[in-house]
Design an enzyme around this catalytic site. Sequence first.
Site, PDB file in Angstrom:
ATOM      1  N   CYS A  91      -3.969  -2.167   5.965  1.00  0.00           N
ATOM      2  CA  CYS A  91      -3.233  -2.168   4.692  1.00  0.00           C
ATOM      3  C   CYS A  91      -4.211  -2.294   3.517  1.00  0.00           C
ATOM      4  O   CYS A  91      -4.072  -1.617   2.505  1.00  0.00           O
ATOM      5  CB  CYS A  91      -2.226  -3.308   4.676  1.00  0.00           C
ATOM      6  SG  CYS A  91      -1.140  -3.314   3.240  1.00  0.00           S
ATOM      7  N   CYS A  99       0.811  -1.216   0.000  1.00  0.00           N
ATOM      8  CA  CYS A  99       0.000   0.000   0.000  1.00  0.00           C
ATOM      9  C   CYS A  99       0.847   1.271   0.000  1.00  0.00           C
ATOM     10  O   CYS A  99       0.304   2.364  -0.107  1.00  0.00           O
ATOM     11  CB  CYS A  99      -0.957   0.012   1.197  1.00  0.00           C
ATOM     12  SG  CYS A  99      -0.147   0.316   2.777  1.00  0.00           S
TER      13      CYS A  99
END
Lengths: 382, 362
Positions: free
Chosen positions: B315, B282
């Site tokens: 995430c 991410c």
Amino acid sequence: MGYVAVTAGEEIIERAEDLFEKQRLDDDAPSLSVDQVDGQLSRLTAQAMSEGGLYAPRLAALAVIQAQGDTVEASFLLQAYRSTLERWDETNPVDPSDMFATRRVSPAYKDVPGGQILGPTKDYTQRLLDFDIEGADEIDPTADWDLPDAEPTTVRNVMDVLREEGLVHEPAADAADLDDPVDTTREPVTHPAGRDEVLQELARGETGAVTALGYSAMRGYGQVHPTLAEVRVGKLPVRITHPYTGDDVRVTDVEVSESEAVVPVYAKRDDPQFAFGYGLTFGRNERKTIAMTILDASIQLDSEAEPAENPEFVLDAVDGLDSFGFIEHLKLPHYVTFQSILDRIRAVREGRGLDAEVGTAASSAADGGDAPAQAPEVSDDD
Amino acid sequence: MTDAGADAADGTEPAAAAESGTQISATSVADAVDDLSGEGLSGYNYAYLDEHTKREVRRAILKGIAIPGHQVPFASRPMPLARGWGTGGIQASLSLLGPDDAFKVIDQGSDESVNAANVRRLAETTAEVETTTDTTEADVIQTRHRIPEEVLDEDQILVLQVPITDALRKVDSSDAANRRRHAHANYGKMWVHLYENVVEWGEIQIAARYPAMVAGRYLMDPSPIPRWDLPKLDDADNLFVFAAGREARIYAVPPHTDVEPLAFEDKSFQVERFPDQSCHSCGSTDTYLTEIETEEGTESDGGDRLYVCNDTSFCLKRQDDPGLAKDHHLDREGVDWGPGTPGGPAGADRDELAEGDGGDDA
């Protein structure tokens, strides 16, 4: 990406359980029945009951089958089941001399009141593999014994002989402990622990751990090398106060192993007496009950000079449920804590100008400089 | 977190179930064996534990809240999970959960780890709770060794699984001796240990399980959370419950309690450093990362070492919305929640580190 993240969830757990169960059923042979295990592998069920703190031979047999013979796992199943049961009442104390002994040896004396009863034992069998045991004719070798019909009798406790002579130290018993012993499955043990707590924890101790720590005392890490007054295996009556009549009634029997020992460590200077130790387990497990006797005697010395004499150490180490779980928990992922540990060892190495090029930027941390180069202490990974 | 009371899962007489725990209807052992081979957990009380036990656990939690950081002994029950695998946490969770609650379980930051799934499964089958992987949705979160990246609020309880209850265990194995030390607030031996660490290694060598002083009174083992998470305990909005099944202790950090890591004036507390690293999935630079060695080889022989977010649930949200703040779900901004958040005591360090600065302890 070159890795597979640990994603699993319930389906994988269920599949792992199925694979484990398949191992038990993997060949063409019929699976073991509760009756077979209860009858033929009673040492396993005895160990599971003793460590599980639940006298229930058929449930123990079920647990042994389910655990595929792992006694600690089986006792774990029994303990987890036991903890969901209501505790209704306490039994009345019984005198060990009420035991109907099927086996009783007294190493302390050549002969004792009631006699030595060797009973069923492999103690003097030569340990040779019996290749004929499989498929042998299933004939009871005692079938044609000619036994006189005699009423079963109880035998006098050997320790009584020594007690009458005033040779045995009686540990100071707190009256409250006798009337209302602590149930250590319902109340946490804190130290110093009472003797009622110590004996309970030892009685539920893991056989291997109790044996190892008991042995340690005899191997030189302790003072206790006991003389066994007697070792007995037999049935003890379970007595309760009848809820309506108030009478003391026998409701069932439990098979137990019991041992008592005297230790030539004099308990009192002005009136020298033997110290003594006591052991009792559910089922037949003479090894554990003798080792428990050694540990009870060692703990009463209360010296903390040796591992077996330190009650905190012994009670922490003999709990099979605790040691089993914590040892095996190391199989769980530890990457969060390991990342933290990696950070620390890299910080130390960077502080010394080592490996600064790998991974992280050099730290400007102050540094002892000339500390000895040895393996860095890495902190606990839990 | 309502008390589920006597609502036995199997529909047995509620009053009886409340007073006597599990009813065993079998009239003989053989019947009990037959019952056990039945399916499901129909023979068990709501949330597995009997009501007396749940009450005892809640009392221990309340006592823990009243004396922040103090370890309260409780009679930890043998659970159907192995000890050391979250049995303390699950006893606390099952005592707190009610049928209207949403329950989240994470193990080392992940909802999907096998052990987290197993703990969640036990709560699902016995307490009939909703489960969630979204930190912001959960009423009770049971966790092993992480505090989520997203800020917890005053309606949430974080239950931390604890393997070793006492920070002093590092310096003395005896629980009896350490209880005396806590009674006298005598932490000299711990300070000497830290000092010797610095003298010998130039750093305080404690990685996770970093000792912290709670409300200026009790030294606490915060469970093996990374140092990264330790500042989140300080002056938080939510309640933290620490539960150890094997060691039979419960302790707590109530909301808005001071939690201060032990450190020296000239050797400050330091969180884990991830210089120049961001999450491979991410792109986050303000979260706790763990490194992964790829199959191609290790860094030294040309392979890749990847860093990824440890909090998998956050995430995933960041993968959709890279700028998502850790307090995005709250009605205020700039909430202090450890490294990488405004005002976090170690947050400034993290920003520097993200730009490649070293972990200076000045």
